[in-house]
Design an enzyme around this catalytic site. Structure first.
Site, mmCIF file in Angstrom:
data_model
loop_
_atom_site.group_PDB
_atom_site.id
_atom_site.type_symbol
_atom_site.label_atom_id
_atom_site.label_comp_id
_atom_site.label_asym_id
_atom_site.label_seq_id
_atom_site.Cartn_x
_atom_site.Cartn_y
_atom_site.Cartn_z
ATOM 1 N N SER A 190 7.639 -0.530 -13.865
ATOM 2 C CA SER A 190 6.547 -1.044 -13.025
ATOM 3 C C SER A 190 6.775 -2.421 -12.415
ATOM 4 O O SER A 190 6.015 -2.835 -11.550
ATOM 5 C CB SER A 190 5.238 -1.073 -13.820
ATOM 6 O OG SER A 190 4.654 0.203 -13.819
ATOM 7 N N SER A 243 3.864 0.177 -10.894
ATOM 8 C CA SER A 243 2.461 -0.162 -10.731
ATOM 9 C C SER A 243 2.207 -1.603 -10.295
ATOM 10 O O SER A 243 1.112 -1.913 -9.841
ATOM 11 C CB SER A 243 1.716 0.073 -12.048
ATOM 12 O OG SER A 243 2.205 -0.823 -13.042
ATOM 13 N N LYS A 254 -0.643 -10.150 -11.792
ATOM 14 C CA LYS A 254 -1.083 -8.749 -11.811
ATOM 15 C C LYS A 254 -2.401 -8.652 -12.576
ATOM 16 O O LYS A 254 -2.564 -9.297 -13.621
ATOM 17 C CB LYS A 254 0.002 -7.903 -12.485
ATOM 18 C CG LYS A 254 -0.224 -6.393 -12.435
ATOM 19 C CD LYS A 254 0.943 -5.657 -13.108
ATOM 20 C CE LYS A 254 0.811 -4.153 -13.058
ATOM 21 N NZ LYS A 254 1.968 -3.468 -13.696
#
Lengths: 491, 109, 494
Positions: A182, A158, A83
């Site tokens: 997330s 996210s 990420k």
């Protein structure tokens, strides 16, 4: 291709074993995934940056090590997606924000360094909601990510880029971060598994902070065994993070051991909550049935204040974020937009650099901490946070794990909630509990709605009991409740 | 304990504190969002039992806090200082070895 | 009108830099005068993803300092870290890590020589900012080397009632910090920064506003600024008892000898303090080891100091020093060993102790102290070595230079800052060797010729007037003449 399944359908552990046994070289594996990304990610947008050169270099280093008779490491040659709010040395860290324009990470995040030391091959950086603020990966300055199950829908967020990358077969394993769901919510919406470890289990050093008292790094992958393997690599005390716990990393066999004697609590408020889609509820009930059939003792448990979770979460996370994001000021790195004077430079830089949702949360957090309001909002939220944690402590005296839906809905169409912040916040209504209390939680697929959109089953466990959460998740995973089918291209 | 309304002026005051510029017309919709969000979080004020407990910041504190301290020794590995050239190269503006920003006018800390 | 003058009320906030090898929350080295921005890492530059970790050495030094001030350590059961949020270019994270409502040390006190007890409200650990310099053309340049250096902020109650008391408190504070090995407190290097809060209170409880004085770089400046501000505040305005008096920040213009208005705090800044999530609380139990070690270290330092005081007393007798001289030079050792070194060098060069001791003591407490105080009060500025000073004493003892020349031309000018052979220095200025008999005779003749009225008075019996002639001769000779010779020659001429 040897062994039936194509490489991109293999769990990380199986791929690692094939590389370790020299059935396939690490370079072949890396090329396979890089090739899939090059062909297919145009329609998904999982990656912000692919580092083909770096990946091939480190894959060749794995092969050379094995050629020289070196012992294979736990993730030897396994491609991993990261990420883009985790630092990877030499690559930009963008957090999907314009404000970090030009910033190149000088050092690896600790979790990334530990992956590398275990032989993993870093493929590149994945998309996210800007600074991990969002539940759909639509709040990215570089465009949204789409759900491989249905590209008209969001992948959740996210960590939507990491979840989509695993679901689409671009990587068997990805790192995400989870401040209020997330990792787990996108894992649920993309039909994969995601683990948020105990707060302090994995170092946050090199993870760009959002809500520092809530943030945790964790894996997204296909199986509970892979999550245990990844955790065994990235966990453990780090001198660079004072909140990291002085514990040995857990064993890679953490998800083994079955359900014998396990007491399972079904969270009443999570199954009765408004906004829970019937298909999700049915899937969760099916998973509970799997646990009961597998020998677990199932009962209903009440968390009376779990309905306050979102309110507490949005005050605590935004307060911390308003302070954490003050460093983006155009002075030492990243974007600078000149203004009439210093104050003008600050305001121009932060105006152009931050997106709408980030600004909204900075303002909300600044407000919650400001003179005259801090007692009513920030302090109040922290007190209710303690009540919620106390409720969990009490519940865990009765049961070993708490289960329910990860998210109230399946993946929703792009654009559906983007204009309605509160509706978006409520996507995480079940997930935030674990962050507020610092406990581990897993999301594992437990079925699909009639359109084939996956639902996620959340298993929470007491602090440091990732083993219990992963064992329950492994049992649900073994039942095969989610049809494997992906749209043709991703099969 | 009634709280004052959260209008556009309040949003502008907070934005100045956070060094966020608001374009004309931007404060009003934000004030509306604020109103809804704060209306939602106002539920916490009904939790009277919260007054009796301490705020919770560190959900999983270390078992031995003194073990988290760092020795006062030279920096090694990832804790080492960055090369000066790297510090300078990352900065949006510099003058020799110093980083440059627009003049700080009288505005205190 | 009430005759009673208003009472001066002063509290002081001091920041001392803790003596550590590395910064408070990262492992960057602490060095004064290093190349700008060479001592910075992702943590102290506020990079994304960087986290603070507390320096054990900084904590230990802060605990020792607190104990040396008589403070309780962690009286609230735990010590906590907080973020103080504000934007400034030399504050990389947009917040300073400090301590808000659970400070490390509280409730200490120091006693002044007149018995005044100065209560210390709290002493807490925090990080320093970087250094901004304001270039001429609308820009500011920033060096982050200092950013993250550990500071102890020490806050007194408003217990000080005069400028002299403020100075005494600060000297005492510095002495305690040095004893505790917590800080070297060099004001020249910015290791000790003092901010007095000054106001006047009248008998009826009414008071002036509170002036916060900043930019004070020496004890002399602190004393002068407090005295100046106390005088200035007499003009008011006065605020009734019970009203919160306004706070105003003033800088100190050392050259002009006056305070300068910096800003009025109309509204308190909104720092949005909140607990630092990145650093765990430290419960009192976790600090017990630091407290035990700190007490032991302080006891050892006290014992060392007592032993040193005993040795100093014996030495004072040997040298024939006055008690106050011995206290300053040998017990408190305010020259940092320089007096003892110069004495050793002088004795090594053959000067008897009973002669060298008082002479050097006079130099160190007189002209040299004045010279050092004029340069920020740091004896490190003195570059004349022990050997140089012994050589200077030798010139005086052998009559090659008069005491007046040494005092006025050698110890008060540029020589202390450069050092080097004093004979060469004086010779280069024509001040060496004493004046020859003929030169003195010529000067005396000129003075007698130029002052017939004075000469007449003396001859009429007013012998006291002769001093004026001696002075004129000395002045003409720039102090190089031997006063005995001048008197003898004048006697002959008159």
């Amino acid at each position: 291709m040897a062994g039936g399944l194509p490489l991109h359908a293999l769990p990380a552990a199986a791929l690692r074993d094939r590389i370790a046994s020299r059935e396939v070289s690490a370079e072949e594996a890396a090329r396979h995934f890089l090739d899939r990304i090059a062909r297919l990610d145009g329609g998904i947008g999982a990656f912000l940056r692919v580092d083909a050169e770096g990946a091939l270099r480190s894959a060749r280093a794995s092969d050379a090590r094995l050629d020289a008779g070196g012992a294979p490491r736990p993730l030897e040659g396994v491609p991993v997606a990261v990420k883009d709010n985790l630092n990877v040395e030499g690559l930009p860290t963008t957090c999907a924000s314009r404000i970090l324009e030009g910033f190149v990470a000088p050092r690896d995040a600790t979790a990334v360094a530990r992956l590398r030391a275990a032989g993993a091959v870093i493929l590149g950086k994945t998309n996210l909601d800007e600074f991990a603020m969002g539940s759909s990966t639509e709040n990215s300055a570089f465009g949204p990510t789409r759900n491989p199950r249905d590209p008209s829908r969001v992948p959740g967020g996210s960590s939507g880029g990491s979840a989509a990358a695993v679901a689409a077969g671009f990587a068997p394993l990805a790192l995400g971060s989870d401040t209020g769901g997330s990792i787990r919510q996108p894992a649920a919406l993309c039909g994969i598994l995601g683990l948020k470890p105990t707060y302090g289990r994995v170092s946050r050093s090199g993870l760009v902070a959002f809500g520092s008292s809530l943030d945790q790094v964790g894996p997204l992958c296909r199986t509970a065994a892979d999550a245990a393997l990844a955790l065994s690599v990235i966990a453990g005390r780090d001198p660079m993070d004072a909140t990291s716990l002085a514990l040995e990393a857990p064993a890679a066999s953490l998800a083994e051991g079955g359900l014998r004697g396990m007491r399972v609590g079904v969270v009443k408020e999570h199954l009765e909550g408004e906004g829970l889609e019937p298909a999700v509820k049915a899937a969760v009930e099916a998973a509970v049935g799997v646990l009961r059939a597998g020998g677990a003792e199932v009962r209903e448990v009440s968390l009376p204040r779990s309905g306050d979770g979102i309110a507490v979460y949005y005050l605590v996370a935004t307060s911390e974020a308003s302070s954490n994001l003050a460093r983006f000021d155009g002075v030492r790195y990243g974007l600078r937009v000149e203004g009439r004077d210093l104050a003008g430079m600050y305001e121009e830089t932060r105006d152009r650099g931050f997106g709408t949702e980030v600004k909204r949360r900075i303002l909300l957090g600044t407000f919650a901490l400001s003179a005259g309001y801090a007692d009513a909002y920030y302090q109040r939220a922290l007190r209710v946070r303690r009540l919620i944690a106390d409720d969990l402590d009490r519940a865990f005296r009765e049961v070993d794990v708490l289960v329910g839906p990860t998210a109230p809905t399946v993946a929703f169409p792009l654009g559906e909630k983007i204009e309605d912040p509160l509706a978006m916040y409520l996507c995480d209504v079940f997930a935030v509990t674990a962050n507020l209390a610092g406990i581990p939680a897993v999301s594992v697929p437990c079925g699909a709605d009639p359109a084939g959109l996956p639902a996620g089953f959340q298993v929470m466990a007491p602090a440091l009991r990732e083993d219990a959460a992963l064992r329950a998740a492994a049992a649900v995973e073994a039942a095969g409740l989610l049809p494997a089918a992906l749209p043709g291209a991703f099969a | 304990m009634p709280l004052p309304p959260h209008g556009p002026d309040e949003v502008r005051r907070i934005a100045a504190l956070a060094r966020i510029r608001l374009a004309p017309g931007e404060a009003e919709p934000l004030a509306r969002d604020f109103g809804r969000i704060l209306g939602y979080v106002d539920r916490l004020r009904a939790r009277d039992e919260a007054d009796a407990v301490e705020p919770l910041v560190h959900a999983v504190p270390p078992a031995e806090p003194a073990s988290t301290l760092r020795p006062d020794g030279p920096a090694v590995g990832p804790a080492a200082p960055l090369p000066l050239a790297q510090v300078i190269a990352a900065a949006p503006d510099h003058d020799g070895r110093l980083l440059r920003v627009p003049r700080v006018l009288e505005e205190g800390r | 009108m009430s005759a009673r003058p208003p009472r001066l009320v002063v509290g002081v906030e001091v920041h001392v830099q803790l003596a550590t090898r590395t910064k408070a929350f990262c492992a960057c080295p602490v060095e004064f005068g290093a190349e700008p921005n060479a001592l910075c890492c992702p943590v102290c530059l506020g990079h994304p993803g960087a986290l603070p970790t507390l320096n054990r050495g900084a904590l230990a030094a802060a605990v020792r300092a607190g104990l040396a001030l008589g403070c309780a350590v962690a009286p609230r059961g735990a010590v906590r870290w907080d973020r103080k949020n504000y934007f400034y270019p030399d504050l990389p994270k947009g917040y300073q890590i400090t301590q808000y409502d659970h400070p490390l040390c509280e409730n200490g006190a120091l006693a002044l020589s007149d018995g005044t007890r100065v209560r210390i409200r709290r002493a807490h650990l925090e990080e320093d900012t970087g250094k901004s310099s304001h270039a001429g053309d609308g820009e500011t340049l920033v060096d982050f080397n200092r950013c993250g250096v550990p500071l102890l902020e020490i806050v007194t109650e408003p217990d000080l009632g005069s400028a002299a008391a403020v100075e005494e408190y600060l000297r005492l504070l510095r002495d305690r910090m040095i004893l505790a090995g917590a800080s070297s407190c060099s004001m020249e290097k910015g290791e000790m920064r003092c901010e007095p809060n000054v106001s006047l209170v009248r008998g009826d409880g009414s008071s002036t506003g509170i002036s916060e004085l900043k930019n004070l770089n020496s004890f002399a400046a602190v004393r002068a600024a407090v005295a100046f501000e106390a005088k200035r505040l007499e003009e008011g305005p006065w605020h009734p008892a019970g009203a919160a008096p306004p706070r105003t920040t003033y800088g100190w213009d050392d050259a002009g000898g006056r305070t300068i208005l910096q800003r009025t705090k109309e509204t308190a800044a909104d720092y949005r303090y909140f607990p630092e999530p990145d650093l765990p609380d430290l419960p009192a139990e976790a600090l017990a080891g630091f407290v035990a070690e700190g007490r032991a270290a302080l006891a050892a330092a006290d014992a060392d100091r007592s032993a040193a005081a005993g040795r100093a007393r014996a030495e004072a007798v040997r040298l024939g020093l006055a008690a106050d001289q011995a206290d300053l030079l040998l017990v408190r050792d305010l020259t940092g060993g320089r007096f003892a070194a110069a004495l050793a060098a002088a004795e090594g060069a053959g000067a008897p102790a009973a002669e060298a001791g008082p002479a050097l003591a006079g130099w160190f407490l007189g002209p040299l102290a004045g010279w050092v105080n004029g340069r920020g009060g740091d004896w490190a500025a003195l570059r004349a070595s022990a050997g140089d000073l012994a050589a200077a004493l030798g010139l005086q003892r052998t009559g090659k230079a008069t005491a007046q020349v040494v005092k006025e031309h050698l110890l008060a000018g540029e020589w202390p800052g450069t050092g080097g052979d004093p004979a060469a220095f004086l010779a280069g200025r024509g001040l060496l060797g004493g004046a020859g008999e003929e030169a003195v005779r010529a000067a005396c003749a000129e003075v007698v010729a130029a002052n017939p009225d004075v000469v007449a008075k003396i001859r009429a019996g007013k012998t006291a007037a002769r001093g004026a002639l001696v002075g004129q001769v000395m002045k003409r000779m720039r102090g190089t003449a031997d006063p005995g010779a001048v008197n003898r020659i004048l006697d002959g001429l008159l």
